[in-house]
Design an enzyme around this catalytic site. Structure first.
Site, mmCIF file in Angstrom:
data_model
loop_
_atom_site.group_PDB
_atom_site.id
_atom_site.type_symbol
_atom_site.label_atom_id
_atom_site.label_comp_id
_atom_site.label_asym_id
_atom_site.label_seq_id
_atom_site.Cartn_x
_atom_site.Cartn_y
_atom_site.Cartn_z
ATOM 1 N N GLU A 291 5.399 -10.400 15.978
ATOM 2 C CA GLU A 291 4.842 -10.966 17.213
ATOM 3 C C GLU A 291 5.160 -12.470 17.273
ATOM 4 O OE1 GLU A 291 0.722 -10.127 17.510
ATOM 5 O OE2 GLU A 291 0.563 -10.940 19.540
ATOM 6 N N ARG B 108 0.825 -1.226 0.000
ATOM 7 C CA ARG B 108 0.000 0.000 0.000
ATOM 8 C C ARG B 108 0.855 1.270 0.000
ATOM 9 N NH1 ARG B 108 -3.296 -2.194 4.579
ATOM 10 N NH2 ARG B 108 -1.938 -3.968 4.200
HETATM 11 P P1 AMP Z 1 3.969 -2.616 11.666
HETATM 12 O O1 AMP Z 1 5.232 -3.176 11.124
HETATM 13 O O2 AMP Z 1 3.445 -3.351 12.859
HETATM 14 O O3 AMP Z 1 4.060 -1.110 11.906
HETATM 15 O O4 AMP Z 1 2.842 -2.847 10.571
HETATM 16 C C1 AMP Z 1 2.745 -1.989 9.505
HETATM 17 C C2 AMP Z 1 2.339 -2.699 8.236
HETATM 18 O O5 AMP Z 1 1.310 -3.664 8.442
HETATM 19 C C3 AMP Z 1 1.806 -1.689 7.257
HETATM 20 O O6 AMP Z 1 2.401 -1.978 5.983
HETATM 21 C C4 AMP Z 1 0.316 -1.864 7.285
HETATM 22 O O7 AMP Z 1 -0.202 -1.811 5.981
HETATM 23 C C5 AMP Z 1 0.063 -3.236 7.920
HETATM 24 N N1 AMP Z 1 -0.868 -3.192 9.065
HETATM 25 C C6 AMP Z 1 -0.570 -3.419 10.371
HETATM 26 N N2 AMP Z 1 -1.642 -3.323 11.168
HETATM 27 C C7 AMP Z 1 -2.675 -3.003 10.345
HETATM 28 C C8 AMP Z 1 -4.073 -2.713 10.567
HETATM 29 N N3 AMP Z 1 -4.635 -2.755 11.781
HETATM 30 N N4 AMP Z 1 -4.828 -2.401 9.496
HETATM 31 C C9 AMP Z 1 -4.281 -2.339 8.256
HETATM 32 N N5 AMP Z 1 -2.988 -2.596 7.981
HETATM 33 C C10 AMP Z 1 -2.174 -2.920 9.011
#
Ligand code: AMP
Length: 184
Positions: free
Chosen positions: A106, A69
């Site tokens: 996680e 995205r």
């Molecule tokens: P993080 O590495 O935990 O910051 O996760 C970020 C990535 O996971 C991004 O590329 C987001 O598109 C996706 N992502 C994580 N949590 C969500 C959520 N609740 N809704 C949509 N996309 C998420």
């Protein structure tokens, strides 16, 4: 032209367009679906203008989009500000020589890759684009990749920040500048 945008009106429209999908892709995750914003192309263009306004003070050399995205929001932004666009992708997707960064999830781990010649022109000032900042693992891995290629001043911009997960402090402590439109 970008000075004339009504930022709070754009934020309200984005907030009203984000679709919450409970328990996707697994139980306990409240997925923020941005596809309704893509269906409303006027809103999508306003989001791009909002981002351009937010980064107007930055002297940038290149824009990075994180699969997938981050590509959607990053490419039009790079095109508008006339800077090169560089994709950061999941392992095995980029065809030429890459460098890789592995990060902890996680449960288990994941990796991201970038072409090792992505900054041929010696880019130092970088903007990273993604749709959502959650734990910050993806952003930090991308930041580490661009630093390995010589980046010095790096900013992350996202549409959504899940601020209750505390990623911003972790990223800023590491030297990454963080901007987001909507914070939950
Ligand atoms: P993080 O590495 O935990 O910051 O996760 C970020 C990535 O996971 C991004 O590329 C987001 O598109 C996706 N992502 C994580 N949590 C969500 C959520 N609740 N809704 C949509 N996309 C998420």
């Amino acid at each position: 032209m970008t000075n004339l945008i009504n930022k709070s009106a754009i934020k309200d429209r984005v907030l009203n367009s984000i679709r919450e999908v409970p328990d996707f892709p697994k139980p306990g995750i409240n997925f923020k679906d941005i596809t309704p914003i893509l269906q409303d192309i006027e809103l999508f263009n306003d989001v791009t203008n909002y981002f351009i306004h937010e980064i107007s003070e930055l002297e940038l050399d290149a824009v990075i989009g994180i699969e997938s995205r981050g590509f959607i929001f990053g490419m039009p932004l790079a095109s508008q500000i006339k800077k090169s666009f560089v994709p950061v992708r999941k392992p095995g997707k980029l065809p030429a020589a890459t460098i890789k960064e592995t990060y902890i999830l996680e449960y288990g781990e994941d990796s991201l890759e970038i072409h090792e010649d992505a900054f041929k022109n010696g880019s130092k000032n970088i903007l990273i684009v993604d749709d959502l900042l959650a734990t910050g693992g993806t952003a930090l891995a991308t930041y580490n990749l661009v630093k390995k290629l010589g980046a010095e001043n790096v900013t992350l911009i996202t549409l959504i920040e899940l601020s209750f997960l505390g990623a911003r402090t972790k990223l800023e402590d590491n030297g990454l500048n963080v901007k987001s439109m909507i914070s939950y």
